[in-house]
Design an enzyme around this catalytic site. Structure first.
Site, PDB file in Angstrom:
ATOM      1  N   GLU A 141      37.785 -16.632  -2.393  1.00  0.00           N
ATOM      2  CA  GLU A 141      38.334 -17.848  -2.989  1.00  0.00           C
ATOM      3  C   GLU A 141      37.947 -19.076  -2.178  1.00  0.00           C
ATOM      4  OE1 GLU A 141      42.667 -19.497  -4.512  1.00  0.00           O
ATOM      5  OE2 GLU A 141      42.596 -17.874  -3.037  1.00  0.00           O
ATOM      6  N   GLU A 166      49.441 -13.471  -9.024  1.00  0.00           N
ATOM      7  CA  GLU A 166      48.835 -14.499  -9.879  1.00  0.00           C
ATOM      8  C   GLU A 166      48.078 -13.802 -10.995  1.00  0.00           C
ATOM      9  OE1 GLU A 166      46.694 -18.803  -9.001  1.00  0.00           O
ATOM     10  OE2 GLU A 166      47.272 -17.477  -7.366  1.00  0.00           O
TER      11      GLU A 166
END
Length: 915
Positions: A710, A429
């Protein structure tokens, strides 16, 4: 131009004298010292200068002249003529390319300036010496709209006679495959290319330009076998071509380059480069259950590993990277499609020092395979890479867990500031998610000078908008296509929130002015999406993403329409405020003041619609979720004092009902503490801040985290890794807490743009003995420190340092607010303790009283878990810490052993003594 004044005692600037190149002087009146407009004639491109400064005090005194500051103008005025160069035989194997040419330099050359850009990443060497220490340049911009070039003075590297220009080139971000699973594909192109121009100035004033087409040749037959940001890099020392970057090298076997014109004019980008920032030695070497050898570097870092090795020819060393271990082995599952493997094949000709050049990884653990001979831990170093930002903010306090939390935020910012603000640095990502940047921008400005860094990214955001009618994609640069081409509140609002934060923290009016058309385009698009009713309840929304109480990341308890409408109000208000800062026309905005009034009226329409649709007369929201209350209060959607008090009381009630564990996701978390503190709920804010149970800010710290996660539970309490396919251990969004530590706990915040006026208002957290914050403002260093009197904890000493050129509004709880000028100060403050944090509780106490006692909820949960982990999980899942029921009765619902209840009672009684 900006300058900082260091003064002992009261001193105020009345004027300034600026001297260019030691001769030309300009007199400036006034006290301004930050981002002062250039008073001299425009400078020629590619020229060297010096600037020094003398200040005039308000008493007429003159300071000495400052040391001259040398600088080079790095911009160009002439068109970019050099074409793009690439290897003539395209391959899809992500092979780096070597390019070279030779030139003769006359003795009359007085200066040589190199201009270079690339679709990909590159480095240039002159006669075998790299022209600078920048890495992965020119970074990542929206390649189809903006291409960055670098300007480098290479005069010291050239010599009279024959010289060699050599380029190492790889695909980097340009050739990477973006997307998830089978949908991942290259977005920009298959082959990297570079464009180079060398400008030679002769003593007689003539200028010679050597462009990219002049005798260049290329090869892919080099030690660089393959390279990718996600895949890693493979090198083979047997394929080295010694001397290829020196003059008189025989390149007859190389290929003539392919050329093509640049599709757009490259521009100079005002941003710090990526560099090697430091090195870390491994702290341990582990043997996994499978027998693999794994290095532990002690904390998560972003960069790559350098090592020195001596072994036989063709010996192959493989490094595999990961952030955490799972069942004793590398947890590569969390990396998804990013293999993150670096491989090197030895030449067998003596010791070799190996470091990948065109990739980076996020890792703490590195599995080493193929090491020849006895393993040597001292042969390895982790090389830390990131954009070379200047540190500007520091925080400390008496609670080591809070200090570790703050340091984790610092490290996550470093790891996610590599060419642009990214969501994570390790998996497939590493994208510029707008929502992450928006929620973290205030914390980033509290820690580092990120004005240019975020400013460059905002330019790309504006360019992406132009193709979309004002809509902001959820990633910038946008490489995800339909996955990111949506208008999502809190993500698209980066267009308004980030420029507003930068103006607040740096006073950068030029950047705000530049971004106002982008801000207006986003607000107009969002207003259209909401419709005439001013409630944004249509279309896709991420909402309060990753709400820990929800079953899925996008199914937060806060209604997405409430969240989106709150952000619609917020952005419209920010736009109106931004326009009100201007006095002249800006881009397509002819009359800023008229537009400011118009958007202010629209903001009031949104507020009225919000209140009418979502607020009950009793002070509840129709979406009875903590994030909804946090945004409503923090954004000022409700202004009536009694109604705000009712909303804050309900927010505190809901948080206590959950045991003061986090109940907000990406969008609610940055605002929940401010919503509580600004509305009389400091006790709830303290309980939330200091909670150690999962989910909480401090829970990851108790689990050994060295960066922000996260998810609140990226690692579960039993040490296993969250089973989700989306789990990162270096993700700065939840690190928004750092801004609260600085502004509220430390008590130092801007009260006017650029800290021209400071606000000193410490939050005396009852569980803390002291706290301190330092910040290098644009005007100089500001400090606030507070410490409780050990003999009388209800008395607190507060000290502050206010830099020259600024004022500070002092807000202390035992006196009326007042204002001071530059200087050092100390006050003694009466700050009585509230008492609830240290109250005596037992298993027969009311549930609400137990929850309001520091650490009591955690004591209950951990004691139950010692007897039966499943029983503890069941209890934590259903218990509501609300008034009217005793803890003993609630425990009976899960039928714990009597010994467990007795142990809970004993530990609860001991809490007051321990505190």
């Amino acid at each position: 131009m900006s300058w900082i004044v260091e003064a002992h005692g009261p001193w105020a600037q009345a004027g300034a004298r600026l001297r260019l190149d030691g001769t030309e002087v300009r007199e400036l009146a006034g006290a301004e010292s930050v981002l002062v407009p250039w008073p001299f004639p425009p400078l020629e491109p590619g020229t060297q200068h010096s600037l020094d400064l003398q200040l005039v005090g308000d008493d007429g005194s003159l300071t000495p002249w400052s040391e001259p500051l040398p600088f080079l103008t790095a911009f160009r005025e002439e068109p970019w003529r050099a074409p793009l160069l690439s290897h003539p035989a395209p391959t899809l194997e992500a092979q780096p390319v070597l390019l070279r040419t030779e030139l003769d330099v006359a003795a009359s050359v007085t200066r040589a300036t190199l201009f270079a850009t690339a679709l990909g990443v590159y480095q240039v060497a002159v006669n075998g010496v790299d022209v600078d220490d920048h890495l992965l340049k020119p970074g990542w911009t929206v390649y189809q709209h903006r291409l960055a070039h670098e300007t480098t003075d290479v005069t010291p590297l050239l010599r009279t006679g024959r010289n060699a220009l050599a380029v190492r080139l790889a695909g980097g971000w340009y050739t990477e495959a973006y997307g998830f699973g089978a949908r991942a594909a290259r977005f920009y192109g298959d082959q990297p290319a570079v464009s180079i121009e060398l400008r030679l100035e002769h003593a007689d004033g003539t200028v010679e330009r050597l462009g990219s087409a002049d005798g260049w040749r290329s090869t892919v037959e080099s030690e660089f076998v393959s390279s990718g940001l996600y895949a890693g890099e493979t090198t083979d020392a047997r394929r080295r071509q010694p001397g290829w970057n020196q003059p008189f090298f025989d390149d007859s076997s190389w290929h003539p380059v392919a050329t093509r014109p640049l599709a757009l004019e490259p521009e100079s980008v005002d941003m710090e480069p990526v560099r090697r920032i430091g090195e870390i030695a491994p702290v341990d070497v582990l043997t996994t259950p499978s027998g693999a050898t794994v290095l532990d570097f002690g904390r998560i870092v972003v960069g790559r590993v350098r090592y020195t090795v001596d072994g036989p020819r063709a010996a192959t060393i493989t490094l595999r990277h990961a952030e955490v271990l799972e069942d004793g082995e590398l947890c590569v599952r969390a990396l998804r499609a990013a293999s993150s493997i670096d491989t090197h094949v030895l030449a067998g000709e003596g010791p070799e020092t190996v470091e990948p050049e065109f990739t980076f990884h996020g890792f703490r653990y590195v599995e080493v395979a193929g090491w020849p001979g006895e393993f040597d831990i001292d042969a390895f170093r982790a090389v830390v890479l990131h954009t070379d930002l200047t540190r500007t903010g520091w925080f400390s306090c008496s609670e080591p867990l809070l200090e570790r939390l703050h340091e984790n935020v610092v490290q996550s910012l470093r790891g996610n500031a590599l060419a642009l603000p990214t969501d994570c640095p390790q998996r497939d990502e590493r994208l510029g998610w707008t929502g992450d940047a928006q929620v973290f921008a205030p914390a980033a400005t509290s820690l580092f000078d990120v004005d240019a860094f975020f400013g460059s990214w905002l330019t790309d955001l504006s360019l992406e908008q132009r193709e979309r009618g004002g809509r902001v994609p959820t990633v910038v640069p946008d490489v995800l296509g339909e996955l990111s081409d949506v208008a999502a509140a809190g993500w698209g609002d980066a267009a308004t929130a980030v420029p507003s934060v930068l103006f607040e923290r740096y006073g950068d009016l030029a950047l705000l002015e530049r971004q106002l058309p982008s801000m207006a385009a986003w607000v107009d698009h969002a207003l259209e999406a909401a419709g005439p009713g001013r409630l944004w309840e249509r279309g896709f929304q991420y909402g309060d993403w990753l709400d820990p109480t929800a079953s899925r990341p996008d199914k937060a308890k806060a209604d997405p329409g409430v969240v989106a409408t709150a952000w619609l109000f917020r952005s419209t208000r920010l736009l109106a405020d931004g326009l009100s800062q201007l006095t002249g026309p800006v881009a397509d905005i002819v009359s800023p003041s008229a537009e400011a009034r118009r958007y202010a009226r629209v903001a009031e329409e949104i507020r009225a619609a919000f209140v009418g649709a979502y607020l009950t007369p009793a002070g509840r929201l129709m979406s009875d979720a903590p994030a909804a209350y946090a945004l409503t209060l923090a954004f000022g959607l409700v202004t009536e004092a009694s109604m705000r008090a009712a909303l804050a009381s309900r927010l505190a009630f809901l948080l206590r009902a959950g045991g003061y564990r986090m109940a907000t996701g990406f969008l609610g978390t940055p605002h929940v503490l401010d919503a509580l503190l600004d509305n009389g709920q400091a006790h709830a804010a303290e309980q939330l801040l200091l909670q150690r149970m999962c989910p909480s800010w401090l829970y990851p710290v108790t689990m050994g985290a060295t960066t922000m996660w996260e998810r609140w539970d990226s690692m579960l309490p039993d040490g296993s890794i969250n089973p989700s396919g989306m789990t990162s251990f270096n993700h700065y969004a939840l690190g928004s807490i750092a801004d609260v530590l600085h502004r509220r706990v430390g008590g130092l915040a801007p009260a006017a743009p650029g800290y021209r006026r400071l606000r000193v208002e410490p939050w005396f957290v009852e569980a803390l003995e002291h706290a301190a914050v330092r910040h290098d403002t644009p005007y100089g260093r500001a400090e606030v420190r507070w410490r409780r009197n050990p003999a009388d904890p209800a008395e607190v000493s507060v000290s502050a340092v206010v830099p020259p050129g600024t004022l500070a509004d002092i807000v202390l709880p035992d006196r009326a607010p007042f204002t001071v000028g530059a200087g050092g100060y100390e006050w003694r403050v009466a700050a009585p303790l509230g008492g609830r944090l240290h109250q005596a509780v037992t298993v027969d106490s009311d549930l609400a009283d137990v929850a309001d006692t520091g650490d009591a909820c955690r004591v209950v949960s951990t004691t139950l878990a010692e007897h039966d982990p499943d029983l503890a999980r069941e209890f934590d899942a259903f218990v509501r810490w609300v008034p009217g029921r005793a803890l003993r009765a609630e425990l009976a619902a899960v039928s714990p052993p009597a010994s467990s209840v007795e142990e809970i009672d004993r530990r609860l009684r001991a809490l007051r003594v321990d505190m």
